[in-house]
Motif scaffolding. Sequence first.
Motif, PDB file in Angstrom:
ATOM      1  N   SER A   1       0.835  -1.214   0.000  1.00  0.00           N
ATOM      2  CA  SER A   1       0.000   0.000   0.000  1.00  0.00           C
ATOM      3  C   SER A   1       0.863   1.255   0.000  1.00  0.00           C
ATOM      4  N   ALA A   2       1.989   1.223   0.723  1.00  0.00           N
ATOM      5  CA  ALA A   2       2.908   2.366   0.741  1.00  0.00           C
ATOM      6  C   ALA A   2       3.522   2.591  -0.643  1.00  0.00           C
ATOM      7  N   LYS A   3       3.858   1.505  -1.343  1.00  0.00           N
ATOM      8  CA  LYS A   3       4.418   1.624  -2.694  1.00  0.00           C
ATOM      9  C   LYS A   3       3.410   2.242  -3.653  1.00  0.00           C
ATOM     10  N   ARG A   4       2.129   1.894  -3.493  1.00  0.00           N
ATOM     11  CA  ARG A   4       1.095   2.486  -4.357  1.00  0.00           C
ATOM     12  C   ARG A   4       0.880   3.960  -4.012  1.00  0.00           C
ATOM     13  N   ALA A   5       0.964   4.302  -2.724  1.00  0.00           N
ATOM     14  CA  ALA A   5       0.712   5.689  -2.305  1.00  0.00           C
ATOM     15  C   ALA A   5       1.796   6.648  -2.786  1.00  0.00           C
ATOM     16  N   VAL A   6       3.002   6.130  -3.050  1.00  0.00           N
ATOM     17  CA  VAL A   6       4.108   6.981  -3.512  1.00  0.00           C
ATOM     18  C   VAL A   6       3.779   7.659  -4.835  1.00  0.00           C
ATOM     19  N   HIS A   7       2.891   7.067  -5.612  1.00  0.00           N
ATOM     20  CA  HIS A   7       2.574   7.584  -6.955  1.00  0.00           C
ATOM     21  C   HIS A   7       1.395   8.554  -6.949  1.00  0.00           C
ATOM     22  N   LEU A   8       0.861   8.903  -5.785  1.00  0.00           N
ATOM     23  CA  LEU A   8      -0.239   9.867  -5.744  1.00  0.00           C
ATOM     24  C   LEU A   8       0.257  11.239  -6.185  1.00  0.00           C
ATOM     25  N   SER A   9      -0.599  11.980  -6.882  1.00  0.00           N
ATOM     26  CA  SER A   9      -0.194  13.286  -7.418  1.00  0.00           C
ATOM     27  C   SER A   9      -0.159  14.371  -6.349  1.00  0.00           C
ATOM     28  N   ASP A  10      -1.076  14.302  -5.381  1.00  0.00           N
ATOM     29  CA  ASP A  10      -1.124  15.305  -4.317  1.00  0.00           C
ATOM     30  C   ASP A  10       0.013  15.057  -3.325  1.00  0.00           C
ATOM     31  N   VAL A  11       0.851  16.078  -3.102  1.00  0.00           N
ATOM     32  CA  VAL A  11       2.048  15.913  -2.262  1.00  0.00           C
ATOM     33  C   VAL A  11       1.674  15.602  -0.821  1.00  0.00           C
ATOM     34  N   VAL A  12       0.692  16.313  -0.281  1.00  0.00           N
ATOM     35  CA  VAL A  12       0.308  16.116   1.121  1.00  0.00           C
ATOM     36  C   VAL A  12      -0.282  14.727   1.326  1.00  0.00           C
ATOM     37  N   LEU A  13      -1.193  14.324   0.444  1.00  0.00           N
ATOM     38  CA  LEU A  13      -1.776  12.987   0.551  1.00  0.00           C
ATOM     39  C   LEU A  13      -0.704  11.915   0.382  1.00  0.00           C
ATOM     40  N   ARG A  14       0.212  12.139  -0.546  1.00  0.00           N
ATOM     41  CA  ARG A  14       1.285  11.166  -0.765  1.00  0.00           C
ATOM     42  C   ARG A  14       2.121  10.990   0.493  1.00  0.00           C
ATOM     43  N   PHE A  15       2.458  12.093   1.140  1.00  0.00           N
ATOM     44  CA  PHE A  15       3.279  12.016   2.364  1.00  0.00           C
ATOM     45  C   PHE A  15       2.526  11.337   3.494  1.00  0.00           C
ATOM     46  N   CYS A  16       1.300  11.806   3.759  1.00  0.00           N
ATOM     47  CA  CYS A  16       0.537  11.283   4.907  1.00  0.00           C
ATOM     48  C   CYS A  16       0.227   9.790   4.745  1.00  0.00           C
ATOM     49  N   ILE A  17      -0.241   9.399   3.560  1.00  0.00           N
ATOM     50  CA  ILE A  17      -0.652   8.011   3.354  1.00  0.00           C
ATOM     51  C   ILE A  17       0.560   7.083   3.332  1.00  0.00           C
ATOM     52  N   THR A  18       1.656   7.515   2.676  1.00  0.00           N
ATOM     53  CA  THR A  18       2.854   6.676   2.623  1.00  0.00           C
ATOM     54  C   THR A  18       3.446   6.471   4.012  1.00  0.00           C
ATOM     55  N   VAL A  19       3.600   7.549   4.767  1.00  0.00           N
ATOM     56  CA  VAL A  19       4.170   7.442   6.120  1.00  0.00           C
ATOM     57  C   VAL A  19       3.259   6.607   7.020  1.00  0.00           C
ATOM     58  N   SER A  20       1.957   6.760   6.854  1.00  0.00           N
ATOM     59  CA  SER A  20       1.019   5.975   7.652  1.00  0.00           C
ATOM     60  C   SER A  20       1.176   4.479   7.370  1.00  0.00           C
TER      61      SER A  20
END
Length: 257
Positions: free
Chosen positions: A70-89
Motif C-alpha cells: 500500500s505504501a508503494k502504491r501511495a508513492v505515486h499519488l499526485s497530491d504531495v500532502v496525501l502522498r506524504f501522509c498516506i505513505t508514512v502511515s
Amino acid sequence: MDAWVRFSAQSQARERLCRAAQYACSLLGHALQRHGASPVLQKQIRQLEGHLSLGRKLLRLGNSADALESAKRAVHLSDVVLRFCITVSHLNRALYFACDNVLWAGKSGLAPRVDQEKWAQRSFRYYLFSLIMNLSRDAYEIRLLMEQETSAYGRRMKVSGVPGGVETGGPGGSGSPGGCLPQLALKFRLRVLLLARVLRGHPPLLLDVLRNACDLFIPLDKLGLWRCGPGIVGLCGLISSILSILTLICPWLRLKP
C-alpha cells in the motif's frame, strides 16, 4: 493472485470481528469489575480477551507485506500532502505489524525470550504515528472540501447578485466598539456549520475521522501518554471496530485513495 486477495480479505474480516469481540470483552470486564462480579467470571472474561488478542495476531501475520504494498502504491499519488501522509502511515503500519508478529511469537511460545513489554511499547508507538498521519490526512481533506464548498457558495451568490461575505458594516459590525467578539462568534459558528455540512456530505471521510479518533485513545493509554482506563479503551475500540466492519460490508464507505 486472485486467491491471495480473497484470502487476505477473509482474514481481514475475521480479524475485525475478533477485534470487536476483544474490545467488547474489555468493556464487559470493566463493567463487571465496577459492579463487583465474581472473580471467577472476571478471570474468564480476561482469558477470553487474551485468546482473542492472540488470535488477532495470528490473523495479522501477513499484514506487514500488505502495508508495504500500500505504501508503494501511495508513492505515486499526485497530491504531495496525501502522498506524504498516506505513505508514512502505511510504513508505520508495516512496522507496527512487524512488532506485532514478534509479540505473537513470544506469546505463542515460539520465541519465549522475547521482551514482550518492550515490543508492545514499540508496536503502540508505530500505531500512534500511523493514526496521527491518518488524522492529518483527514484534516487536509476536510480543509480542501471546505475551501471548495466556500468557493462554490461564493460563485452562487455572485450569480444571484447577493453579497457572499459575512463582513457587514453597521451596528455590531467589526468596526464598531464591542462588535469584534460577536463577529468572531458568527464566523466560528459558520465554520462549524460548514464543517458539519462537509462531513454530512462525505460519509467515508466522516467514518474515517471517527474511527481514527476512537483508535487514538488506545495507544495513548497503552503508552501512558494519557491514561483513559480500560472502560474508555474498550468502548473506543469497540466503536472503531464496528465502523471498520461497516466499511467491509459497504465498500463505498471506505475512504479512497
